[in-house]
Design a protein around this motif. Sequence first.
Motif, PDB file in Angstrom:
ATOM      1  N   SER A 134      -7.020 -16.883 -27.161  1.00  0.00           N
ATOM      2  CA  SER A 134      -8.384 -16.722 -26.679  1.00  0.00           C
ATOM      3  C   SER A 134      -8.816 -15.254 -26.653  1.00  0.00           C
ATOM      4  O   SER A 134      -8.138 -14.399 -26.094  1.00  0.00           O
ATOM      5  CB  SER A 134      -8.468 -17.303 -25.263  1.00  0.00           C
ATOM      6  N   GLY A 135      -9.934 -14.978 -27.287  1.00  0.00           N
ATOM      7  CA  GLY A 135     -10.497 -13.623 -27.259  1.00  0.00           C
ATOM      8  C   GLY A 135      -9.643 -12.569 -27.927  1.00  0.00           C
ATOM      9  O   GLY A 135      -9.728 -11.387 -27.568  1.00  0.00           O
ATOM     10  N   ALA A 136      -8.849 -12.966 -28.932  1.00  0.00           N
ATOM     11  CA  ALA A 136      -7.860 -12.029 -29.497  1.00  0.00           C
ATOM     12  C   ALA A 136      -8.472 -10.751 -30.059  1.00  0.00           C
ATOM     13  O   ALA A 136      -7.836  -9.699 -30.032  1.00  0.00           O
ATOM     14  CB  ALA A 136      -7.037 -12.723 -30.579  1.00  0.00           C
ATOM     15  N   LEU A 137      -9.697 -10.839 -30.582  1.00  0.00           N
ATOM     16  CA  LEU A 137     -10.315  -9.627 -31.144  1.00  0.00           C
ATOM     17  C   LEU A 137     -11.166  -8.887 -30.114  1.00  0.00           C
ATOM     18  O   LEU A 137     -11.848  -7.919 -30.455  1.00  0.00           O
ATOM     19  CB  LEU A 137     -11.164  -9.976 -32.371  1.00  0.00           C
ATOM     20  N   GLY A 138     -11.108  -9.331 -28.884  1.00  0.00           N
ATOM     21  CA  GLY A 138     -11.900  -8.684 -27.845  1.00  0.00           C
ATOM     22  C   GLY A 138     -11.027  -7.934 -26.861  1.00  0.00           C
ATOM     23  O   GLY A 138      -9.859  -7.647 -27.136  1.00  0.00           O
ATOM     24  N   PRO A 139     -11.608  -7.608 -25.710  1.00  0.00           N
ATOM     25  CA  PRO A 139     -10.861  -6.812 -24.734  1.00  0.00           C
ATOM     26  C   PRO A 139      -9.804  -7.634 -23.994  1.00  0.00           C
ATOM     27  O   PRO A 139      -9.890  -8.866 -23.940  1.00  0.00           O
ATOM     28  CB  PRO A 139     -11.962  -6.371 -23.760  1.00  0.00           C
TER      29      PRO A 139
END
Lengths: 372, 65
Positions: A134-139
């Motif tokens: 989940s959200g790997a390319l985010g913060p």
Amino acid sequence: MSAPKLSADLLAVEDDLEVINALYHARGWTDGLPIIPPTPERVRRMLAWTDRDPESVLLAVPPRRGEATVETVAIAAVMAGAPPEAMPLLITAVEALGDPAFNLFGVMATTYPSGVLMIANGPLAEECGMHGGSGALGPGWRANATIGRAIRLLLINTGGGEPGKLDKSTLGHGGRFMYTLAENEQESPWEPFHVTRGLRPEESAVTILPAAAPHNVNDHYSASAEGILTMLLGTLLSVGSNNFFYDSEVVVFLSPDHAAVVARDGWTRADVQRAIFERGFLPMQCWSAENIHGRFRDKYPEQYATADAATTRIPLVRAPDRVLVVVAGGAGRHSATASSIGISRAVTRQVTRRDGRPAYSLSEFKPGGADA
Amino acid sequence: MPVVLLCTKPFAALARATAFGLGLEQVPMVVITHPLAGIHDTDVADRAAEAYEQVMRVLTQGEGA
């Protein structure tokens, strides 16, 4: 093991984080965010997690062609706030940057918004904390965020790629700070991505590609592989994509939910690649008249000089293997696609020990370990 | 062979750094008005005239940017 000898110049500065950061920023040594001061002690702690000599030269980074050594990688890693155990993956990524196919000079000199997308696979990616869910390319994911950031800091400080000065990316994008993730191997219905690039599952690897920002594929309704493919194609087929102009890869970040639907219909990853290759076309008339001439008629006259713009199909990619399908993200019906700079090719590099043998576990690099 | 490095103004620093990195710090450079892409034919002619004058000066008198 004795402390490694360092070669970098020492800078005497007041022991104040704000003063140090103001100095580093004024000298163009940062990405605009605060850095951790790369003191000799911190750099040595980073170097303890590699079996390479600090002075080993990994590549000369254009345009200034400053040398990226294992030590300068460690300095960038400290500045980025990376965990020391990230060093083996980081060094592998830097080695991959030096592959001529990646065309680092073109990447560094271009106006294109190319982030260094790095996809990590295998046990070492998981062991050093890289995240593909989940959200790997985010913060929120320290190894993802800091490994990617360390790559950018290294490019700035060895290559001279200071944004706005020698780095001429017209607008840039957030992935130029970091664009780093692991594949979500646990939730993928297929073999790990690096296996499709010629490696074994128990080996670890990084794949890098200069890529534009991800373009979301919102698909809450498709319940078939065909349906999801239609949505992926509709997102990939954009006239602003460099992929129509050059022979290079596109990336499909397929969410686990979408991948499960595709696999349920019996599709393999290769089926997705082939379908995008075979159906990924736009009619030439989609581009402006000037682009039709500049990009197609004048550049490839044997194919397009007199071609009918309404019926002539321009391919997105030149072969199925130009479609990199990576299962990534968490729960939810959002996949994403990314186009690449075009003048570079994706490079996959295995994580190895100094003697070239594959590394199977982070413990092989552990300070003071039996084999370290 | 005589060589002149030609670029538009926003790319001059990058061109100079690239030349330096390749050991070609002595390469003469001519800087012209930006942009070069996407301009009309009359502007192309203006750019060419602008470049021609400077290029000839560099080649005949050795004066580069």
